[in-house]
Design a protein around this motif. Structure first.
Motif, PDB file in Angstrom:
ATOM      1  N   ASP A  71       0.817  -1.224   0.000  1.00 58.07           N
ATOM      2  CA  ASP A  71       0.000   0.000   0.000  1.00 58.07           C
ATOM      3  C   ASP A  71       0.851   1.276   0.000  1.00 58.07           C
ATOM      4  OD1 ASP A  71      -2.292   1.530   0.012  1.00 58.07           O
ATOM      5  OD2 ASP A  71      -2.541   1.440   2.190  1.00 58.07           O
ATOM      6  N   PRO A  72       1.630   1.500  -1.056  1.00 60.08           N
ATOM      7  CA  PRO A  72       2.526   2.661  -1.066  1.00 60.08           C
ATOM      8  C   PRO A  72       1.809   4.008  -1.041  1.00 60.08           C
ATOM      9  CG  PRO A  72       2.398   1.684  -3.245  1.00 60.08           C
ATOM     10  CD  PRO A  72       1.715   0.731  -2.309  1.00 60.08           C
ATOM     11  N   ASP A  73       0.565   4.048  -1.533  1.00 61.47           N
ATOM     12  CA  ASP A  73      -0.148   5.331  -1.534  1.00 61.47           C
ATOM     13  C   ASP A  73      -0.989   5.534  -0.277  1.00 61.47           C
ATOM     14  OD1 ASP A  73      -2.085   3.439  -2.043  1.00 61.47           O
ATOM     15  OD2 ASP A  73      -2.840   4.374  -3.884  1.00 61.47           O
ATOM     16  N   GLY A  74      -1.018   4.519   0.598  1.00 65.58           N
ATOM     17  CA  GLY A  74      -1.676   4.655   1.889  1.00 65.58           C
ATOM     18  C   GLY A  74      -3.188   4.809   1.836  1.00 65.58           C
ATOM     19  N   ASN A  75      -3.818   4.304   0.780  1.00 66.07           N
ATOM     20  CA  ASN A  75      -5.275   4.448   0.699  1.00 66.07           C
ATOM     21  C   ASN A  75      -6.025   3.239   1.255  1.00 66.07           C
ATOM     22  OD1 ASN A  75      -4.907   2.502  -1.270  1.00 66.07           O
ATOM     23  ND2 ASN A  75      -5.963   3.631  -2.903  1.00 66.07           N
ATOM     24  N   GLY A  76      -5.257   2.273   1.812  1.00 68.77           N
ATOM     25  CA  GLY A  76      -5.888   1.101   2.400  1.00 68.77           C
ATOM     26  C   GLY A  76      -6.392   0.082   1.393  1.00 68.77           C
ATOM     27  N   LYS A  77      -6.038   0.255   0.117  1.00 63.05           N
ATOM     28  CA  LYS A  77      -6.489  -0.674  -0.924  1.00 63.05           C
ATOM     29  C   LYS A  77      -5.287  -1.292  -1.632  1.00 63.05           C
ATOM     30  CE  LYS A  77     -10.532   2.231  -1.959  1.00 63.05           C
ATOM     31  NZ  LYS A  77     -11.212   3.013  -3.030  1.00 63.05           N
ATOM     32  N   ASP A  98      -4.326  -1.645  -4.785  1.00 59.73           N
ATOM     33  CA  ASP A  98      -4.672  -1.188  -6.133  1.00 59.73           C
ATOM     34  C   ASP A  98      -3.485  -0.560  -6.866  1.00 59.73           C
ATOM     35  OD1 ASP A  98      -4.433   1.063  -4.591  1.00 59.73           O
ATOM     36  OD2 ASP A  98      -6.337   1.973  -5.213  1.00 59.73           O
ATOM     37  N   THR A  99      -2.290  -0.928  -6.441  1.00 57.20           N
ATOM     38  CA  THR A  99      -1.090  -0.434  -7.112  1.00 57.20           C
ATOM     39  C   THR A  99      -0.248  -1.610  -7.589  1.00 57.20           C
ATOM     40  OG1 THR A  99       0.090  -0.324  -5.001  1.00 57.20           O
ATOM     41  CG2 THR A  99      -0.999   1.698  -5.770  1.00 57.20           C
ATOM     42  N   TYR A 100       0.611  -1.345  -8.577  1.00 60.49           N
ATOM     43  CA  TYR A 100       1.493  -2.381  -9.121  1.00 60.49           C
ATOM     44  C   TYR A 100       2.906  -1.847  -9.248  1.00 60.49           C
ATOM     45  CZ  TYR A 100      -2.757  -4.925 -10.179  1.00 60.49           C
ATOM     46  OH  TYR A 100      -3.958  -5.577 -10.060  1.00 60.49           O
ATOM     47  N   GLY A 101       3.842  -2.773  -9.189  1.00 59.24           N
ATOM     48  CA  GLY A 101       5.242  -2.378  -9.290  1.00 59.24           C
ATOM     49  C   GLY A 101       5.625  -1.865 -10.662  1.00 59.24           C
ATOM     50  N   PHE A 102       4.975  -2.395 -11.710  1.00 53.39           N
ATOM     51  CA  PHE A 102       5.447  -2.101 -13.077  1.00 53.39           C
ATOM     52  C   PHE A 102       4.307  -2.209 -14.059  1.00 53.39           C
ATOM     53  CE2 PHE A 102       7.348  -3.507 -17.136  1.00 53.39           C
ATOM     54  CZ  PHE A 102       8.258  -2.472 -17.343  1.00 53.39           C
TER      55      PHE A 102
END
Length: 537
Positions: free
Chosen positions: A204-210, A212-216
């Motif tokens: 959760d790098p954006d800290g939105n609790g979801k 929903d992000t990917y490394g690449f």
């Protein structure tokens, strides 16, 4: 497909162009000369072009398009421009157009497509149209030898390379603010890069609790494996072709035996879940858009402006609109590899083309198109298509150009970034070719440091000549089957161990061995006797 018809009144104009259609004076092309023209009256012509343009660029209404207006008045034409982003959709469309027989007066194509059109006899002989006399400005960007070496063996001058970026800006970029959150340093190795990607995907790098992000992410558009994946450089395969001077070998990266390791690395990345699941169907710039939306932590780009906060349309600027803390920074996570990309070569330049049918029926349309293209390569054309209107969007003091960012934003960016369409012919950032020094007051110390880093990434020199398959052979068929077999490995096979078997089929049944041996012969023709490359294998 986006379309704009440029309408202009019939008038006498003062430009360095050819005389009227059908007159005796227009039997041979005349020099376009400088930025302007002579007083020769020209008959009005209707021209139709088909060109590449970025997906996020569009032409505005006629009253706001000063480039269109300038071309109308200088060259007395009605110009209809059709445009699509470079890629699969464009390739499919130009194939349909060329098959239909209703050919544009000037058009662009990628290297493989242009070779096929030439082999099929669809292209005009440009030798009377594209010369130093007819295109003096163009030949400030391209040498006569480069044009000569760009031709296909056994075929007359059918293709001319567009001006290309000689200094390149290929780099991987990472969300440094995400690295900081996990107390990670900028990756220096492939393993460190993969570790960062896992963090970006799972923690959760954006800290939105979801989740929903990917490394690449990348954009394959349903075709071959993009060169965006870090596995390429990690396995010593950089860009499309390489000259291995140590072992005196020609390396065709996308079908190399080493590709087995690249494909396995990509399969492992996908299995780890660190890759955007839409990577294969993404069409550029969809993967960059996802990065701008804060969904991706690592991206590859050759765009000089990618991480510059001073460019409103950059990925950095767009990401920061969503997350003010966003900080895209370049990285070179391949401490064990000598190269990160390659220098610009004519081999990577797309050509501008003319149809044989148009040359036979309406040669004046080609001559007029040549004049306009040469103007686009002139100082006047370059300044207008890159920086806007003098006195409004930039100030000119001799050869020193100072950009007015606010005016550019209001008049160009907010009108569809339409200059990104018009600068198709000189789509590169090297004003020094024309002796110009450009000052952008927005460029910060941060941006200057980024450019310095990317410029310093080691690059190999690439192929010294434009490479073309043997007469009568079409590399497009080879590439199509190559892409299919790459995807069999990626999506169907348990692992990448079948690649050597697939490659053998490509080299024999699809004539890869003959094609790339011809490339070796073409390279050897311009290399010293003691530096001759070994036979391709």
């Amino acid at each position: 497909m986006k379309t704009l018809k440029v309408l202009g009144a019939v008038m006498l104009v003062s430009t360095m162009v050819l005389s009227a259609c059908g007159t005796k004076e227009e039997k041979t092309p005349a020099a376009s000369g400088g930025d302007g023209g002579n007083t020769t009256a020209k008959q009005k012509l209707d021209l139709r072009w088909f060109i590449f343009a970025p997906a996020n660029a569009s032409l505005p209404s006629a009253d706001k398009d000063f480039v269109k207006k300038a071309i109308e008045e200088k060259f007395n034409v009605s110009l209809k421009i059709d445009y699509l982003p470079f890629g699969t959709d464009y390739d499919n469309k130009i194939n349909v157009i060329m098959t239909s027989g209703d050919h544009p007066d000037m058009f662009l194509a990628n290297g493989a497509a242009s070779q096929k059109f030439a082999v099929d006899g669809l292209l005009a002989d440009q030798s009377a149209f594209v010369t130093k006399a007819t295109m003096p400005n163009y030949f400030k960007w391209i040498t006569e030898d480069e044009v000569k070496n760009y031709q296909l063996k056994g075929i007359k001058h059918s293709r001319s390379p567009m001006p290309f970026q000689r200094n390149t800006y290929g780099s991987f970029y990472v969300r440094k603010d995400w690295l900081d959150k996990f107390n990670l340093q900028a990756p220096k190795s492939y393993d460190e890069l993969m570790n960062a990607m896992r963090k970006f995907t799972n923690d959760d790098p954006d800290g939105n609790g979801k989740k929903d992000t990917y490394g690449f992410s990348a954009a394959a558009a349903g075709g071959r494996l993009p060169l965006d994946f870090p596995a390429w450089v990690n396995n010593g395969l950089v860009a499309d072709f390489m000259i291995d001077d140590k072992n005196l070998e020609f390396v065709e990266t996308q079908s190399s035996l080493k590709l087995q390791n690249v494909l396995q690395n990509v399969k492992d990345m996908v299995k780890d879940g660190v890759v955007d699941p839409d990577w294969f169907v993404n069409k550029s710039p969809q993967h960059l858009d996802k990065g701008s939306q804060g969904k991706i932590g690592v991206l590859w780009s050759t765009d000089k402006n990618f991480a510059l906060e001073s460019v409103p349309t950059s990925v950095q600027a767009r990401t920061k609109q969503i997350d003010p803390k966003a900080d895209w920074q370049p990285i070179f996570p391949f401490a064990n590899q000598p190269y990160g990309w390659k220098q610009g070569t004519t081999g990577g330049a797309s050509p501008f083309l003319f149809s044989k049918t148009v040359a036979e029926k309406s040669p004046d349309k080609i001559k007029r198109s040549v004049e306009i293209l040469d103007w686009l390569a002139s100082e006047e054309g370059y300044l207008m298509t890159h920086y806007g209107l003098e006195g409004r969007d930039y100030k000119k003091d001799g050869k020193k150009i100072t950009i007015d960012p606010a005016s550019y934003e209001a008049n160009i960016t907010k009108n569809g970034s339409f200059l990104d369409v018009w600068k198709f012919f000189t789509n590169l950032d090297e004003p020094s070719v024309l002796g110009l020094e450009v000052i952008d007051p927005r460029v910060s110390d941060r941006d200057r440091a980024i450019l310095k880093f990317v410029e310093a990434i080691p690059k190999h020199s690439g192929e010294p000549v434009t490479l073309a398959p043997p007469e009568g052979m079409n590399i497009g068929d080879f590439r199509k089957e190559m892409a299919r077999l790459q995807n069999v490995v990626l999506f169907d096979d348990k692992d990448a161990s079948n690649w050597p078997k697939y490659r053998e089929e490509l080299m024999t049944k699809y004539k890869g061995q003959q094609i790339f041996q011809a490339y070796v012969d073409q390279v050897n023709a311009v290399r010293p006797a003691d530096k001759q490359l070994k036979p391709f294998k």
